[in-house]
Design a protein around this motif. Structure first.
Motif, short mmCIF file in Angstrom:
data_model
loop_
_atom_site.label_atom_id
_atom_site.label_comp_id
_atom_site.label_asym_id
_atom_site.label_seq_id
_atom_site.Cartn_x
_atom_site.Cartn_y
_atom_site.Cartn_z
N ILE A 56 0.88 -1.10 -0.07
CA ILE A 56 -0.17 0.06 0.12
C ILE A 56 0.86 1.28 0.03
O ILE A 56 1.96 1.36 0.50
N THR A 57 0.35 2.42 -0.55
CA THR A 57 1.03 3.55 -0.58
C THR A 57 0.24 4.76 0.02
O THR A 57 -0.92 4.67 0.14
N ASN A 58 0.89 5.89 0.20
CA ASN A 58 0.19 7.01 1.04
C ASN A 58 -0.46 7.72 -0.48
O ASN A 58 -0.87 7.11 -1.47
N ALA A 78 1.34 8.60 -5.78
CA ALA A 78 1.33 7.24 -6.64
C ALA A 78 2.77 6.86 -6.83
O ALA A 78 3.83 7.67 -6.79
N ARG A 79 3.28 5.58 -7.03
CA ARG A 79 4.62 5.17 -7.21
C ARG A 79 4.76 3.71 -7.75
O ARG A 79 3.92 3.04 -7.94
N ALA A 110 -6.33 4.87 -12.18
CA ALA A 110 -6.77 4.51 -10.87
C ALA A 110 -6.45 5.92 -9.92
O ALA A 110 -5.48 6.47 -9.76
N ASP A 111 -7.54 6.27 -9.31
CA ASP A 111 -7.11 7.34 -8.16
C ASP A 111 -8.22 7.21 -7.00
O ASP A 111 -9.36 6.83 -7.12
N LEU A 135 6.16 -3.20 -9.52
CA LEU A 135 4.63 -2.90 -9.17
C LEU A 135 4.14 -1.48 -9.34
O LEU A 135 4.83 -0.76 -9.02
N ASN A 136 2.83 -1.18 -9.72
CA ASN A 136 2.40 0.20 -9.92
C ASN A 136 1.39 0.38 -9.00
O ASN A 136 0.33 -0.29 -8.90
N LEU A 137 1.33 1.24 -8.15
CA LEU A 137 0.42 1.80 -7.04
C LEU A 137 0.08 2.98 -7.33
O LEU A 137 0.69 3.97 -7.28
N ALA A 138 -1.31 3.32 -7.34
CA ALA A 138 -1.96 4.47 -7.59
C ALA A 138 -2.07 5.24 -6.45
O ALA A 138 -1.68 4.74 -5.20
#
Length: 166
Positions: free
Chosen positions: A56-58, A61-62, A88-89, A112-115
């Motif tokens: 999970i991210t804050n 995006a990262r 995604a957002d 991995l792509n995290l929104a």
């Protein structure tokens, strides 16, 4: 475990992931993370060979790299990966997601792509080779089971935002 009402999961094919998710673990690792920014947690089921991984991210995006060095050396696994889709957002578009499966080993690094405020869910199952006569059937069954997998984590996150006013 599921941070939502069960009614929001019923009828979703990925509910099988929540139903199959163990409640006891033999090992818990944090392969990467940065306090206040993002974290990845990997848990191995007790008495089995499956790993359940979540990142999970804050609000930023990262893209993160996840080395799978915690897997058994010399073994081959199937990773079923659910991650945020390209647009995604969490505030404006929480539903897009991508799904992929990869054959992985302890030497694999997943990208991995995290929104924004998003995440990724992965189930990693040991891949056992079968005889040539049954291997095609085994691959088809593995693919079908995997496609139902970790989507429940993403669906649950998206359901939380479905009641949010635009």
């Amino acid at each position: 475990m599921a941070a939502d009402a069960i009614e929001n999961y019923e009828g979703q094919p990925a509910l099988t992931f929540i139903e199959s998710c163990p409640t006891t673990w033999s090992k818990t690792l944090v392969p990467n993370g940065e306090i206040g920014k993002f974290v990845t947690v990997a848990r191995k089921e007790r008495g089995g060979d499956r790993w359940f991984v979540g990142s999970i991210t804050n609000e930023e995006a990262r893209q993160i790299d996840l080395p799978l060095t915690f897997l058994d050396a010399g073994a081959t696994y199937r990773a079923v990966i659910y991650e945020d889709g390209p647009d995604a957002d969490y505030e404006t578009n929480p539903y897009p997601m991508t799904f992929r499966q990869e054959q992985v080993t302890s030497q694999t690094t997943l990208h991995l792509n995290l929104a924004r405020s998003g995440g990724t869910a992965i189930r990693i199952s040991r891949f056992f080779m079968m005889s040539c006569c049954t291997s095609t059937v085994a691959l088809a069954v593995n693919a079908m089971i995997g496609s139902l997998g970790l989507m429940a984590l993403i669906i649950g996150r998206r359901r939380r935002y479905s009641g949010r006013k635009s």
